[in-house]
Write a protein that holds these residues in place. Structure first.
Motif, PDB file in Angstrom:
ATOM      1  N   VAL A  79       4.135   5.397   0.057  1.00 50.71           N
ATOM      2  CA  VAL A  79       5.795   4.065   0.449  1.00 50.71           C
ATOM      3  C   VAL A  79       6.320   4.578  -0.258  1.00 50.71           C
ATOM      4  O   VAL A  79       6.971   5.514  -1.188  1.00 50.71           O
ATOM      5  N   GLY A  80       7.251   3.948   0.891  1.00 50.83           N
ATOM      6  CA  GLY A  80       9.106   4.420  -0.161  1.00 50.83           C
ATOM      7  C   GLY A  80       9.673   5.243  -0.325  1.00 50.83           C
ATOM      8  O   GLY A  80      10.251   5.765  -1.212  1.00 50.83           O
ATOM      9  N   THR A  81       9.465   6.425   0.738  1.00 51.57           N
ATOM     10  CA  THR A  81       9.361   7.303   0.821  1.00 51.57           C
ATOM     11  C   THR A  81      10.520   8.071   1.742  1.00 51.57           C
ATOM     12  O   THR A  81       9.440   7.976   3.055  1.00 51.57           O
ATOM     13  N   ASN A  82      11.700   9.123   1.736  1.00 53.27           N
ATOM     14  CA  ASN A  82      12.070   9.409   3.002  1.00 53.27           C
ATOM     15  C   ASN A  82      11.267  10.946   3.012  1.00 53.27           C
ATOM     16  O   ASN A  82      11.361  11.704   1.898  1.00 53.27           O
ATOM     17  N   TYR A  83      10.251  11.563   4.266  1.00 60.07           N
ATOM     18  CA  TYR A  83      10.177  13.097   4.389  1.00 60.07           C
ATOM     19  C   TYR A  83      10.860  13.223   5.464  1.00 60.07           C
ATOM     20  O   TYR A  83      10.678  13.112   6.549  1.00 60.07           O
ATOM     21  N   THR A  84      10.578  15.114   5.146  1.00 60.34           N
ATOM     22  CA  THR A  84      10.724  16.119   6.125  1.00 60.34           C
ATOM     23  C   THR A  84       9.222  16.620   6.127  1.00 60.34           C
ATOM     24  O   THR A  84       8.870  17.090   5.683  1.00 60.34           O
ATOM     25  N   VAL A  85       8.969  17.064   7.600  1.00 59.26           N
ATOM     26  CA  VAL A  85       7.943  17.448   7.700  1.00 59.26           C
ATOM     27  C   VAL A  85       8.262  18.359   9.334  1.00 59.26           C
ATOM     28  O   VAL A  85       8.614  18.152  10.304  1.00 59.26           O
ATOM     29  N   ASN A  86       7.353  18.909   8.733  1.00 55.17           N
ATOM     30  CA  ASN A  86       7.891  20.787   9.453  1.00 55.17           C
ATOM     31  C   ASN A  86       6.213  21.353  10.341  1.00 55.17           C
ATOM     32  O   ASN A  86       5.684  21.528   9.570  1.00 55.17           O
ATOM     33  N   ILE A  87       6.410  21.039  11.391  1.00 56.95           N
ATOM     34  CA  ILE A  87       5.628  21.727  12.203  1.00 56.95           C
ATOM     35  C   ILE A  87       5.634  22.612  13.290  1.00 56.95           C
ATOM     36  O   ILE A  87       6.556  23.098  13.974  1.00 56.95           O
ATOM     37  N   ALA A  88       5.018  24.088  12.576  1.00 61.04           N
ATOM     38  CA  ALA A  88       4.254  25.446  13.748  1.00 61.04           C
ATOM     39  C   ALA A  88       2.421  25.738  13.870  1.00 61.04           C
ATOM     40  O   ALA A  88       2.146  25.939  12.888  1.00 61.04           O
ATOM     41  N   ILE A  89       2.950  25.990  14.452  1.00 62.41           N
ATOM     42  CA  ILE A  89       1.635  26.965  15.833  1.00 62.41           C
ATOM     43  C   ILE A  89       1.633  27.997  14.657  1.00 62.41           C
ATOM     44  O   ILE A  89       3.049  29.261  14.509  1.00 62.41           O
ATOM     45  N   VAL A  90       0.824  28.377  14.035  1.00 63.45           N
ATOM     46  CA  VAL A  90       0.631  30.144  13.009  1.00 63.45           C
ATOM     47  C   VAL A  90      -0.821  30.266  14.164  1.00 63.45           C
ATOM     48  O   VAL A  90      -0.767  31.683  14.395  1.00 63.45           O
ATOM     49  N   PHE A  91      -1.644  30.390  15.202  1.00 66.49           N
ATOM     50  CA  PHE A  91      -2.425  31.049  15.977  1.00 66.49           C
ATOM     51  C   PHE A  91      -2.098  30.162  17.288  1.00 66.49           C
ATOM     52  O   PHE A  91      -3.077  29.234  17.013  1.00 66.49           O
ATOM     53  N   PRO A  92      -2.383  31.113  18.403  1.00 66.28           N
ATOM     54  CA  PRO A  92      -2.998  32.125  17.726  1.00 66.28           C
ATOM     55  C   PRO A  92      -1.506  33.036  18.012  1.00 66.28           C
ATOM     56  O   PRO A  92      -1.438  34.695  18.362  1.00 66.28           O
ATOM     57  N   GLU A  93      -0.564  32.490  18.631  1.00 67.20           N
ATOM     58  CA  GLU A  93       0.756  32.790  18.354  1.00 67.20           C
ATOM     59  C   GLU A  93       2.126  32.599  17.661  1.00 67.20           C
ATOM     60  O   GLU A  93       2.181  31.095  17.719  1.00 67.20           O
ATOM     61  N   PRO A  94       2.535  32.763  16.883  1.00 70.68           N
ATOM     62  CA  PRO A  94       3.678  31.886  16.178  1.00 70.68           C
ATOM     63  C   PRO A  94       4.716  31.334  16.184  1.00 70.68           C
ATOM     64  O   PRO A  94       5.278  31.714  17.181  1.00 70.68           O
ATOM     65  N   SER A  95       5.549  30.153  16.322  1.00 70.90           N
ATOM     66  CA  SER A  95       6.142  29.809  16.937  1.00 70.90           C
ATOM     67  C   SER A  95       7.618  29.504  15.693  1.00 70.90           C
ATOM     68  O   SER A  95       7.295  29.170  14.928  1.00 70.90           O
ATOM     69  N   VAL A  96       8.204  29.037  16.452  1.00 67.53           N
ATOM     70  CA  VAL A  96       9.415  28.120  15.721  1.00 67.53           C
ATOM     71  C   VAL A  96       9.451  26.968  15.033  1.00 67.53           C
ATOM     72  O   VAL A  96       9.013  26.145  16.054  1.00 67.53           O
ATOM     73  N   PRO A  97       8.607  27.166  14.046  1.00 67.73           N
ATOM     74  CA  PRO A  97       9.000  25.265  13.514  1.00 67.73           C
ATOM     75  C   PRO A  97       9.875  24.011  13.988  1.00 67.73           C
ATOM     76  O   PRO A  97      10.741  24.431  14.566  1.00 67.73           O
ATOM     77  N   VAL A  98       9.111  22.830  14.528  1.00 68.89           N
ATOM     78  CA  VAL A  98       9.773  21.554  14.715  1.00 68.89           C
ATOM     79  C   VAL A  98       9.990  20.936  13.956  1.00 68.89           C
ATOM     80  O   VAL A  98       9.506  20.931  12.701  1.00 68.89           O
ATOM     81  N   THR A  99      11.046  19.892  12.922  1.00 67.69           N
ATOM     82  CA  THR A  99      11.227  19.378  12.143  1.00 67.69           C
ATOM     83  C   THR A  99      11.456  17.673  12.447  1.00 67.69           C
ATOM     84  O   THR A  99      11.908  17.399  13.536  1.00 67.69           O
ATOM     85  N   VAL A 100      10.404  16.974  11.765  1.00 70.68           N
ATOM     86  CA  VAL A 100      10.133  15.172  12.376  1.00 70.68           C
ATOM     87  C   VAL A 100      10.953  14.599  10.467  1.00 70.68           C
ATOM     88  O   VAL A 100       9.991  14.550  10.186  1.00 70.68           O
ATOM     89  N   MET A 101      11.604  13.634  10.640  1.00 73.05           N
ATOM     90  CA  MET A 101      11.483  12.731   9.788  1.00 73.05           C
ATOM     91  C   MET A 101      11.380  11.272   9.374  1.00 73.05           C
ATOM     92  O   MET A 101      11.433  10.626  10.812  1.00 73.05           O
ATOM     93  N   ILE A 102      10.451  11.285   8.734  1.00 73.43           N
ATOM     94  CA  ILE A 102       9.786  10.044   8.847  1.00 73.43           C
ATOM     95  C   ILE A 102       9.996   9.338   7.348  1.00 73.43           C
ATOM     96  O   ILE A 102       9.847   9.522   6.113  1.00 73.43           O
ATOM     97  N   HIS A 103      10.260   8.090   7.100  1.00 75.34           N
ATOM     98  CA  HIS A 103      10.729   7.315   6.035  1.00 75.34           C
ATOM     99  C   HIS A 103       9.939   6.013   5.933  1.00 75.34           C
ATOM    100  O   HIS A 103       8.892   5.286   7.204  1.00 75.34           O
ATOM    101  N   THR A 104       8.491   5.912   5.081  1.00 75.31           N
ATOM    102  CA  THR A 104       7.698   4.944   5.123  1.00 75.31           C
ATOM    103  C   THR A 104       8.029   4.152   4.139  1.00 75.31           C
ATOM    104  O   THR A 104       8.958   4.528   2.966  1.00 75.31           O
ATOM    105  N   ALA A 105       8.297   3.123   4.469  1.00 77.62           N
ATOM    106  CA  ALA A 105       9.165   1.138   3.928  1.00 77.62           C
ATOM    107  C   ALA A 105       8.158   1.379   2.625  1.00 77.62           C
ATOM    108  O   ALA A 105       6.638   1.296   2.593  1.00 77.62           O
TER     109      ALA A 105
END
Length: 594
Positions: A79-105
């Motif tokens: 809790v109490g942290t600002n997070y940057t979460v990057n999600i990318a596909i590595v198989f079967p074919e790599p993709s461009v990662p997407v980013t989402v911000m999460i703040h835990t109260a």
């Protein structure tokens, strides 16, 4: 026949879209439609920072496999942290990662909310937030007792940098209010009821908390010296509970103008205290108290036993609840700079006196940090483990007959403690079965005239030993304070290598049989001495034989008459010249007169 080999590549175009966050720490997304059933491997890269820190507080990198078109993933985020979460596909074919911000109260951003002057509130902000601007949203809802709907509702924003903010609200005296306070940075919401006192009966004003668990308030000056009874209703909420439960109810009677009451509250618990005046049930005050735990209450009588075990005592008031401890252990050695041992794990227990034995390396200084995440408390314990017997050296047992055998030595690492000495011990073969590794620690060749029980022939400091180092037994040199005496011929010996480790007033040793010496032949030096003695004896006998022959020759030669006729006075003497010249004429031996 010809063979054909080829490499086939399957290109699967898979993309991530419609990323959303739910339940504060869970992520949901969609991938390209029409590819259901195909397992896709996702790479998550998580970086978290606290609001007051520049460095990364929490970082993780892991894979996640899913076949659904709309996968979901719940993350374990503090809790109490600002997070940057990057999600990318590595198989079967790599993709461009997407980013989402999460703040835990963070829970309990503010606490100890109390009412004073009937319509005013004050509270305590989270530790470390002083000087940082924060905005609070007050949602005020007031209701008269005979109406079902709210008769007074207002929204107020309040911005402050103070550690103990205070705000007075525009409340009507004839309404019961519910105040919802929302902290802007964390979205944490706290609701408290307020019943403003009647103007003519100020029995309970300026309520405040002191010493953590004590409450004081003011009465109207006109009512001083008149006894008033107050009823306390106390509710509690422990860190693992979602709702408040009843703790106690009691009455307190006083005639003082500034009454004070100290409550018996448990540490690490949140409380709501409702104080009601008996003379007017409409006059009451509602306060919240958060009792922080102290280290000595949670960790008392800390004890180290069996070298690697810990035992402590919990607060007896907390033994009816499960306690979760986080252990973070680090170990280092001054004598082995590259050594570093680190462990992290959790321990959950109900016991009043928890015990745990740690898997620690020997001969190491450890720092053990034990913390309770629910109470934000920790204790640091220093531990030093004893050394154990050194590892056996890598030697090859050999059997030799040489009177001066050459044997080789390899270094032993400091895995069980610092290596201090290497000793070479010579034993008669019939004493091998009776030898103890901790014996003959200082037995030199000269300490026992017969050397029946063996002796130390050499000692080397660990820093002077190199791999594949050789030593010749019986070379008549001193190694350390020990004499490497020549071995006696015709005897059988056993050679033992002893490794000694000394650290922190503890001594350990290991021994291994290094060589067997069988029926040692005479050395070259005695043979040479015997040979030279024999030659000298033969020469001496020949010399004696020659001298005897010559003496016999002189005795057998006759003296001529002419020589006898020569007159010599009594005072004349005859002597051989210094050159001992002789003339031999025929059979005559002529002496020359001086």
């Amino acid at each position: 026949m010809s063979c054909f080999m080829g490499i086939f590549t399957v290109n699967v175009k898979t993309a991530i879209s419609n990323v959303s966050v739910f339940n504060q720490t869970c992520v949901r997304w969609e991938r390209s439609p029409g590819e259901g059933g195909l397992k896709v491997v996702y790479l998550f890269h998580i970086q978290g920072r606290r609001w007051h820190q520049k460095e990364i507080f929490h970082e993780r990198l892991f894979n996640f496999t899913a076949a659904e078109e709309a996968p979901e993933m719940c993350l374990d985020l503090p809790v109490g942290t600002n997070y940057t979460v990057n999600i990318a596909i590595v198989f079967p074919e790599p993709s461009v990662p997407v980013t989402v911000m999460i703040h835990t109260a963070e829970e309990d951003r503010f606490s100890n909310v109390s009412v004073f002057n009937g319509t005013c509130l004050k509270w305590k902000r989270h530790v470390g937030r002083a000087g940082v601007e924060e905005t609070y949203l007050f949602h005020i809802q007031g209701q008269q007792g005979y109406l079902e709907e709210f008769s007074h509702e207002v929204m107020i924003n309040f911005t402050t940098e103070e550690e103990n903010p205070e705000v007075c609200l525009p409340l009507h005296l004839d309404c019961n209010y519910t105040i919802s306070i929302t902290e802007g940075s964390t979205k944490f919401v706290l609701q408290i009821p307020i019943i403003p006192p009647a103007a003519e009966e100020e029995l309970l004003s300026n309520v405040s908390i002191f010493n953590g668990t004590c409450v004081k308030w003011q009465r109207k000056a006109s009512r001083a010296e008149v006894e008033e009874t107050y009823t306390f209703h106390v509710l509690r909420q422990r860190w693992f509970q979602k709702e408040f439960s009843h703790e106690m109810t009691f009455d307190f009677t006083t005639a003082e103008a500034n009454p004070e009451v100290c409550l018996e509250l448990n540490s690490g618990t949140n409380y709501i205290v409702n104080i009601t005046a008996a003379s007017s049930t409409e006059i009451s005050a509602l306060i919240t108290i958060a009792v922080q735990a102290e280290v000595k209450e949670v960790f008392s009588d800390m004890l180290i036993f069996n070298d690697t075990c810990l035992k402590w005592r919990r607060n007896i008031k907390r033994t009816d609840m499960e306690e979760r401890y986080l252990f973070h252990i680090r170990g280092q050695r001054w004598y082995q700079q590259e050594f570093f041992h680190e462990m992290t794990f959790n321990l959950t227990t109900y016991k009043l006196t928890p015990e745990i034995c740690l898997d620690l390396q020997p001969g190491t200084n450890y720092s053990v940090n034990i913390s309770i995440t629910a109470l934000d408390l920790s204790v640091l314990v220093s531990m030093t483990t004893e050394i154990t017997d050194p590892r056996f050296p890598e030697v090859k047992l050999v059997t030799l007959q040489s009177p001066a055998p050459l044997i080789r030595l390899w270094k032993v690492d400091d895995r069980n403690g610092p290596i201090s000495f290497y000793q070479v011990i010579v034993l008669p073969s019939d004493w091998q079965s009776q030898f103890a590794c901790n014996s003959l620690t200082a037995a030199t060749f000269f300490s026992n005239a017969t050397n029946a029980a063996g002796y130390v022939a050499a000692e080397f400091l660990a820093k002077d030993v190199a791999d594949n180092m050789s030593i010749t037994l019986g070379d008549r040199h001193y190694y350390g304070k020990f004499y490497n005496a020549p071995l006696k011929r015709g005897r059988d010996y056993c050679v033992v290598l002893r490794i000694i480790s000394e650290w922190n007033k503890v001594k350990r040793q290991s021994c291994v049989v290094w060589a067997q010496l069988k029926n040692i032949s005479p050395t070259l030096e005695p043979l040479i001495a015997v040979g030279l003695g024999s030659v000298a004896s033969v020469c001496f006998i020949l010399l004696l034989s020659f001298s005897a022959a010559r003496f016999f020759l002189y005795r057998t030669v006759p003296v001529p008459p002419t020589t006898m006729a020569i007159g010599m006075s009594s005072n004349e003497t005859v002597r051989l010249s210094s050159t001992q010249e002789t003339e031999r004429g025929g059979d005559h031996l002529i002496f020359h007169r001086d």
